[in-house]
Design a protein around this motif. Structure first.
Motif, PDB file in Angstrom:
ATOM      1  N   GLU A   1       1.034  13.122   3.126  1.00  0.00           N
ATOM      2  CA  GLU A   1       0.685  13.727   1.828  1.00  0.00           C
ATOM      3  C   GLU A   1      -0.733  13.377   1.387  1.00  0.00           C
ATOM      4  OE1 GLU A   1       3.756  12.611  -0.944  1.00  0.00           O
ATOM      5  OE2 GLU A   1       5.308  13.415   0.387  1.00  0.00           O
ATOM      6  N   GLY A   2      -1.412  12.550   2.147  1.00  0.00           N
ATOM      7  CA  GLY A   2      -2.818  12.239   1.867  1.00  0.00           C
ATOM      8  C   GLY A   2      -3.037  11.133   0.845  1.00  0.00           C
ATOM      9  N   TYR A   3      -1.983  10.384   0.498  1.00  0.00           N
ATOM     10  CA  TYR A   3      -2.180   9.302  -0.482  1.00  0.00           C
ATOM     11  C   TYR A   3      -2.555   7.977   0.170  1.00  0.00           C
ATOM     12  CZ  TYR A   3      -0.474  12.397  -4.079  1.00  0.00           C
ATOM     13  OH  TYR A   3      -0.349  13.444  -4.950  1.00  0.00           O
TER      14      TYR A   3
ATOM     15  N   ALA B   1       0.851  -1.205   0.000  1.00  0.00           N
ATOM     16  CA  ALA B   1       0.000   0.000   0.000  1.00  0.00           C
ATOM     17  C   ALA B   1       0.884   1.251   0.000  1.00  0.00           C
ATOM     18  CB  ALA B   1      -0.901  -0.018   1.237  1.00  0.00           C
ATOM     19  N   ALA B   2       1.939   1.225   0.820  1.00  0.00           N
ATOM     20  CA  ALA B   2       2.795   2.407   0.949  1.00  0.00           C
ATOM     21  C   ALA B   2       3.545   2.688  -0.353  1.00  0.00           C
ATOM     22  CB  ALA B   2       3.781   2.200   2.097  1.00  0.00           C
ATOM     23  N   VAL B   3       3.961   1.629  -1.041  1.00  0.00           N
ATOM     24  CA  VAL B   3       4.709   1.835  -2.290  1.00  0.00           C
ATOM     25  C   VAL B   3       3.784   2.401  -3.378  1.00  0.00           C
ATOM     26  CG1 VAL B   3       5.990   0.673  -4.127  1.00  0.00           C
ATOM     27  CG2 VAL B   3       6.526   0.185  -1.756  1.00  0.00           C
TER      28      VAL B   3
ATOM     29  N   ARG C   1       3.854   6.387  -5.186  1.00  0.00           N
ATOM     30  CA  ARG C   1       3.782   6.735  -6.613  1.00  0.00           C
ATOM     31  C   ARG C   1       2.607   7.687  -6.876  1.00  0.00           C
ATOM     32  NH1 ARG C   1       7.873   4.358  -5.572  1.00  0.00           N
ATOM     33  NH2 ARG C   1       8.980   2.905  -6.920  1.00  0.00           N
ATOM     34  N   LYS C   2       2.109   8.274  -5.819  1.00  0.00           N
ATOM     35  CA  LYS C   2       1.023   9.266  -5.871  1.00  0.00           C
ATOM     36  C   LYS C   2      -0.286   8.683  -6.419  1.00  0.00           C
ATOM     37  CE  LYS C   2       4.082  13.203  -5.632  1.00  0.00           C
ATOM     38  NZ  LYS C   2       4.345  12.892  -4.232  1.00  0.00           N
TER      39      LYS C   2
END
Ligand code: SAJ
Length: 418
Positions: free
Chosen positions: A64-66, A19-21, A25-26
């Motif tokens: 960053e809210g992603y 999930a984090a990766v 990548r936005k």
């Protein structure tokens, strides 16, 4: 295909880094987990597992809210299922209950055009079973098992293959096996992984992808079993197994792995059984390898008992109560803090519950012993344990132990570090 939102179901050792990766990548990622503590921790930008650098990536993604965590699935373009596949009770058979629960939860929010990927290590047929559960819950949608390339929903198995401790690097760099239920399913799944995978995305069908993952871990298990068997043969013949393996590995086509106190972790000691349970008559070597590796902790425990008896014979004024045993390493492998399914921990626990004398444990990667062990032993430093113990048992090849050079004490070295 454009992926605006991805949902990752199960935020554990695989789901959270994945999930984090994606989020890095936005791409907007909604992580779903049934554990409220996990959800709250991630939403604070923190992590509940230990994996190098993951804390920084999660913190950035959340700030960053992603990346956002929740406990109920929401609509998304793609769903990745990364839940555990444990054994059923004490049988060596896969329990698909978490995949079933995840399927039923996702089904409620599925929309035409969605991609559903099973990442959990699974027995052959699990992806088709997941597709069945989804189809049963959503008769208004079409699925690949009945509508092939024309289906509303795309489904694939894309097993994770990352090594704990190196997850962030391997997620990006490893090749990926993409097993779509149809060619279109594979194509869409490849497009999703290509948003961050630098390795090759190799396409096959779902069943082959399932068996490929199980095969990789069984290959390693069989090879470790070979090394473990050699260590027991060598012990009987009074030959140094580490030297033997070094010599044999000088042959250009021989590459023997390292013996140890047994095989731990939640993958290699589990996954080969999924092959055995699917083909019990045929998977004879795979089963035997599991049995050899599973028998190693008991063998080590017997070695410790023999060492105590030997010490008492040489020191007739002492009783077993006077003998302190130091166990070096509790984690399931070197340089990590993960104690789950650790043969080192199981061996230490067994020695501590049967030996009448003192047990000291050294584990440089943890600050305190798990609650249930505190009454059986004490956690101490390498120096203190070396000084106190008459018998030393090396169970994990942590980097801190590699300076070991004891001459005068009884040593059981299961990792070839002394
Ligand atoms: N071990 C030995 N001798 C060796 C190598 C390992 O005794 O020579 C022991 C380790 O000490 C440990 C166990 O085997 O107790 C497993 O450790 P590992 O480093 O071999 O593997 P895992 O369980 O951390 O990760 C494996 C990896 N699979 C393969 O290397 C084929 C990883 O790529 C998978 O993604 C992971 O399983 C998984 O999730 O399935």
């Amino acid at each position: 295909m454009q992926f605006n939102t991805i949902s990752v179901i199960g935020l554990g050792y695989i789901g959270l880094p994945t999930a984090a990766v994606f989020a890095s990548r936005k791409i907007r990622v909604v992580g779903v987990d049934v554990n409220q503590h996990t959800v709250d921790t991630i939403n604070r930008g923190e992590i509940h597992i230990v994996e190098p650098d993951l804390d920084m990536v999660v913190q950035a993604a959340v700030t960053e809210g992603y990346l956002r965590a929740t406990n109920a699935p929401e609509a998304a373009d793609a769903f990745l299922v990364a839940v555990p596949t444990p054994f059923k009770g004490d049988k060596h058979e896969p329990d698909l209950r978490y995949i079933e629960a995840a399927s039923k939860a996702i089904a409620k929010v599925l929309q035409p055009g969605n991609l559903v990927i099973l990442e959990s290590t699974s027995p052959v047929g699990a992806t088709e079973q997941m597709a069945e559960w989804l189809a049963e819950a959503r008769p208004d949608l079409t699925f690949p098992q009945t509508h092939g390339e024309a289906s509303d929903i795309r489904i694939a198995h894309c097993p994770e293959r990352v090594l704990p401790g190196h997850v962030l690097r391997e997620l990006v760099q490893n090749d990926r096996v993409i097993g779509g239920m149809t060619a279109k399913c594979s194509e869409v799944a490849c497009a999703l992984y290509k948003t961050f995978v630098l390795g090759e995305c190799v396409v096959t069908n779902a069943r082959t992808a399932e068996l490929a993952k199980l095969t990789e871990n069984s290959f390693r298990d069989v090879n470790i079993a070979f090394a473990n068997e050699l260590s027991m043969v060598c012990d009987k013949l009074d030959i140094n197994v580490w030297e033997l393996i070094r010599l044999a590995n000088r042959h250009p086509r021989v590459n023997i792995l390292q013996p140890g106190p047994g095989v731990g972790g939640h993958c290699i000691a589990v996954d080969p059984w999924f092959i055995v349970s699917s083909a019990p008559e045929e998977a004879r070597l795979i089963r035997t390898a599991r049995e050899v590796n599973d028998s190693k902790p008991e063998w080590v425990i017997n070695k410790v008992k023999l060492a105590v008896a030997e010490y008492l014979q040489e020191n007739p004024d002492k009783t077993a109560k006077d003998v302190t045993i130091a166990c070096f390493g509790l984690a399931f492998k070197a340089d990590i803090d993960d104690l789950r399914e650790s043969p080192a921990l199981a061996i230490t626990q067994e020695i501590a519950s049967t030996h009448p004398g003192k047990i000291v444990a050294v584990e440089p990667n943890i600050k305190a012993l798990p609650n249930n062990l505190g009454s059986l032993m004490c956690l101490t430093t390498y120096e203190k344990a070396s000084e106190l113990a008459q018998i030393k048992v090396f169970l994990v090849d942590h980097k801190e132990f590699k300076r070991t050079n004891f001459k005068d004490k009884i040593i059981i070295d299961t990792r070839g570090i002394c």
